[in-house]
Design an enzyme around this catalytic site. Structure first.
Site, PDB file in Angstrom:
ATOM      1  N   ASP A   1       0.823  -1.192   0.000  1.00 49.11           N
ATOM      2  CA  ASP A   1       0.000   0.000   0.000  1.00 49.11           C
ATOM      3  C   ASP A   1       0.870   1.259   0.000  1.00 49.11           C
ATOM      4  O   ASP A   1       1.961   1.256   0.554  1.00 49.11           O
ATOM      5  CB  ASP A   1      -0.910  -0.022   1.241  1.00 49.11           C
ATOM      6  CG  ASP A   1      -2.137   0.843   1.053  1.00 49.11           C
ATOM      7  OD1 ASP A   1      -2.353   1.341  -0.060  1.00 49.11           O
ATOM      8  OD2 ASP A   1      -2.876   1.019   2.043  1.00 49.11           O
TER       9      ASP A   1
ATOM     10  N   ASN B   1       1.293   3.454  -2.935  1.00 55.82           N
ATOM     11  CA  ASN B   1       1.792   3.937  -4.240  1.00 55.82           C
ATOM     12  C   ASN B   1       1.225   5.312  -4.577  1.00 55.82           C
ATOM     13  O   ASN B   1       1.933   6.193  -5.070  1.00 55.82           O
ATOM     14  CB  ASN B   1       1.384   2.976  -5.367  1.00 55.82           C
ATOM     15  CG  ASN B   1       2.056   1.629  -5.260  1.00 55.82           C
ATOM     16  OD1 ASN B   1       2.976   1.450  -4.468  1.00 55.82           O
ATOM     17  ND2 ASN B   1       1.593   0.679  -6.046  1.00 55.82           N
TER      18      ASN B   1
ATOM     19  N   TRP C   1       2.680   8.043  -2.388  1.00 63.76           N
ATOM     20  CA  TRP C   1       4.089   8.255  -2.767  1.00 63.76           C
ATOM     21  C   TRP C   1       4.169   9.195  -3.968  1.00 63.76           C
ATOM     22  O   TRP C   1       4.983  10.123  -3.997  1.00 63.76           O
ATOM     23  CB  TRP C   1       4.722   6.903  -3.091  1.00 63.76           C
ATOM     24  CG  TRP C   1       6.191   6.937  -3.371  1.00 63.76           C
ATOM     25  CD1 TRP C   1       7.196   6.734  -2.473  1.00 63.76           C
ATOM     26  CD2 TRP C   1       6.813   7.182  -4.644  1.00 63.76           C
ATOM     27  NE1 TRP C   1       8.417   6.846  -3.103  1.00 63.76           N
ATOM     28  CE2 TRP C   1       8.216   7.113  -4.442  1.00 63.76           C
ATOM     29  CE3 TRP C   1       6.334   7.443  -5.931  1.00 63.76           C
ATOM     30  CZ2 TRP C   1       9.134   7.292  -5.479  1.00 63.76           C
ATOM     31  CZ3 TRP C   1       7.247   7.635  -6.957  1.00 63.76           C
ATOM     32  CH2 TRP C   1       8.624   7.563  -6.723  1.00 63.76           C
TER      33      TRP C   1
ATOM     34  N   GLU D   1     -11.721  -5.913  -4.343  1.00 65.49           N
ATOM     35  CA  GLU D   1     -12.386  -4.628  -4.118  1.00 65.49           C
ATOM     36  C   GLU D   1     -11.743  -3.496  -4.952  1.00 65.49           C
ATOM     37  O   GLU D   1     -12.303  -2.409  -5.083  1.00 65.49           O
ATOM     38  CB  GLU D   1     -12.357  -4.262  -2.636  1.00 65.49           C
ATOM     39  CG  GLU D   1     -13.297  -5.112  -1.772  1.00 65.49           C
ATOM     40  CD  GLU D   1     -12.832  -6.559  -1.568  1.00 65.49           C
ATOM     41  OE1 GLU D   1     -11.607  -6.786  -1.436  1.00 65.49           O
ATOM     42  OE2 GLU D   1     -13.682  -7.471  -1.557  1.00 65.49           O
ATOM     43  N   ASN D   2     -10.562  -3.748  -5.500  1.00 73.26           N
ATOM     44  CA  ASN D   2      -9.889  -2.716  -6.307  1.00 73.26           C
ATOM     45  C   ASN D   2     -10.625  -2.402  -7.610  1.00 73.26           C
ATOM     46  O   ASN D   2     -10.337  -1.400  -8.261  1.00 73.26           O
ATOM     47  CB  ASN D   2      -8.440  -3.102  -6.626  1.00 73.26           C
ATOM     48  CG  ASN D   2      -7.496  -2.945  -5.449  1.00 73.26           C
ATOM     49  OD1 ASN D   2      -6.501  -3.671  -5.345  1.00 73.26           O
ATOM     50  ND2 ASN D   2      -7.766  -2.016  -4.551  1.00 73.26           N
TER      51      ASN D   2
ATOM     52  N   ARG E   1     -12.049   1.100  -8.253  1.00 72.55           N
ATOM     53  CA  ARG E   1     -11.235   2.256  -8.672  1.00 72.55           C
ATOM     54  C   ARG E   1     -11.618   2.703 -10.089  1.00 72.55           C
ATOM     55  O   ARG E   1     -12.202   1.933 -10.845  1.00 72.55           O
ATOM     56  CB  ARG E   1      -9.755   1.893  -8.606  1.00 72.55           C
ATOM     57  CG  ARG E   1      -9.322   1.592  -7.186  1.00 72.55           C
ATOM     58  CD  ARG E   1      -7.827   1.528  -7.056  1.00 72.55           C
ATOM     59  NE  ARG E   1      -7.477   1.269  -5.660  1.00 72.55           N
ATOM     60  CZ  ARG E   1      -6.299   1.511  -5.123  1.00 72.55           C
ATOM     61  NH1 ARG E   1      -5.332   2.020  -5.859  1.00 72.55           N
ATOM     62  NH2 ARG E   1      -6.066   1.251  -3.856  1.00 72.55           N
TER      63      ARG E   1
ATOM     64  N   ARG F   1       2.336  -4.950   6.408  1.00 68.08           N
ATOM     65  CA  ARG F   1       1.542  -3.958   5.684  1.00 68.08           C
ATOM     66  C   ARG F   1       2.261  -2.622   5.711  1.00 68.08           C
ATOM     67  O   ARG F   1       2.673  -2.147   6.773  1.00 68.08           O
ATOM     68  CB  ARG F   1       0.140  -3.789   6.262  1.00 68.08           C
ATOM     69  CG  ARG F   1      -0.618  -2.728   5.455  1.00 68.08           C
ATOM     70  CD  ARG F   1      -2.087  -2.788   5.523  1.00 68.08           C
ATOM     71  NE  ARG F   1      -2.665  -1.853   4.545  1.00 68.08           N
ATOM     72  CZ  ARG F   1      -3.911  -1.867   4.157  1.00 68.08           C
ATOM     73  NH1 ARG F   1      -4.731  -2.766   4.640  1.00 68.08           N
ATOM     74  NH2 ARG F   1      -4.352  -0.990   3.288  1.00 68.08           N
TER      75      ARG F   1
ATOM     76  N   LEU G   1      -6.267  -5.412   7.757  1.00 65.85           N
ATOM     77  CA  LEU G   1      -5.895  -6.502   6.849  1.00 65.85           C
ATOM     78  C   LEU G   1      -6.530  -6.368   5.471  1.00 65.85           C
ATOM     79  O   LEU G   1      -6.053  -6.972   4.507  1.00 65.85           O
ATOM     80  CB  LEU G   1      -6.267  -7.861   7.459  1.00 65.85           C
ATOM     81  CG  LEU G   1      -5.481  -8.240   8.722  1.00 65.85           C
ATOM     82  CD1 LEU G   1      -5.873  -9.631   9.197  1.00 65.85           C
ATOM     83  CD2 LEU G   1      -3.977  -8.179   8.476  1.00 65.85           C
TER      84      LEU G   1
END
Ligand code: IPE
Ligand code: MG
Length: 214
Positions: A2, A4, A7, A49-50, A53, A162, A169
């Site tokens: 997690d 990205n 960043w 679940e992505n 997006r 993580r 989680l």
């Protein structure tokens, strides 16, 4: 993996740039895991679940997945890395499914580090699927469910890391984490280096695991 997006945001760059650097981190961490002799490394690359997006971000992630498998497969073959996928990867684009299945077949007999990539993975869905398969075969026991999980061919989960400061989680390896050690770090995934992995392993090594005993 997690962080990205954050960043990239910190650098006033588009999220896609962060994902791209995230792949560089994957490459480095996979090499480090191999060098450290880890039996298995499982990376949460795309969750069930992505799909929520925006379509362009999903397309960026799928594009990176394609190039990663295309570019890095030879390195896995050369270095005895076995590639596995957990999650319902069959629902991805047909060309990706083909790439994945070819990569798994070409590395199936490798005996070094197993690199498992979680794609279209959700742990609750995995457990429900496993329970249904167990039920079809007989009694629903923990052992029977475990034997049907996507991770059945992987060693037990020892350490779960993580990144990015989140302490949850997020539907990753819920069953497998029953007695896993957890390590949370504020480091954003693109900055996660072999030194961070070593730090996590050192702390893991210093912990006393009792598995409910005493
Ligand atoms: C990567 O980080 C996770 C993937 C889906 C590949 P994020 O995209 O979740 O980054 P943040 O949480 O916005 O920083
Ligand atoms: Mg995130």
């Amino acid at each position: 993996m997690d962080g990205n997006g954050r960043w990239a945001k910190k650098r006033m760059m588009p999220r896609a740039f962060g994902h791209k650097r995230g792949v560089e981190a994957v490459r480095e961490i996979t090499r480090a895991a191999r060098g450290m002799g880890l039996e298995a490394l499982t990376l949460y690359a795309f969750s069930s679940e992505n799909w929520k997006r925006p379509a362009d971000e999903i397309a960026d992630l799928m594009g990176l997945l394609r190039t990663f498998i295309r570019n890095d497969l030879d390195e896995f073959v050369a270095n005895n890395v076995r590639l596995r996928i957990i999650g319902e990867y069959q629902a991805l684009a047909p060309d990706i499914v083909e790439l994945i299945e070819d990569a798994m077949a070409r590395t199936a007999h490798n005996t070094g580090t197993t690199l498992a990539i979680a794609l279209n993975y959700g742990s609750q869905q995995e457990i429900a699927r496993a329970a249904a398969k167990a039920a079809a075969k007989g009694a629903i026991t923990p052992e029977a469910i475990e034997a049907e999980l996507d991770t059945a061919s992987l060693p037990p989960l020892d350490l779960l890391i993580r990144t990015s400061g989140e302490v949850r989680l997020s539907n990753f390896l819920l069953w497998q984490a029953a007695y896993a050690e957890m390590w949370f770090t504020d480091v954003l995934w693109p900055d996660f280096s072999p030194a961070h992995l070593q730090e996590a392993l050192d702390q893991f090594g210093a912990r006393e695991r009792r598995f409910g005993g005493r």
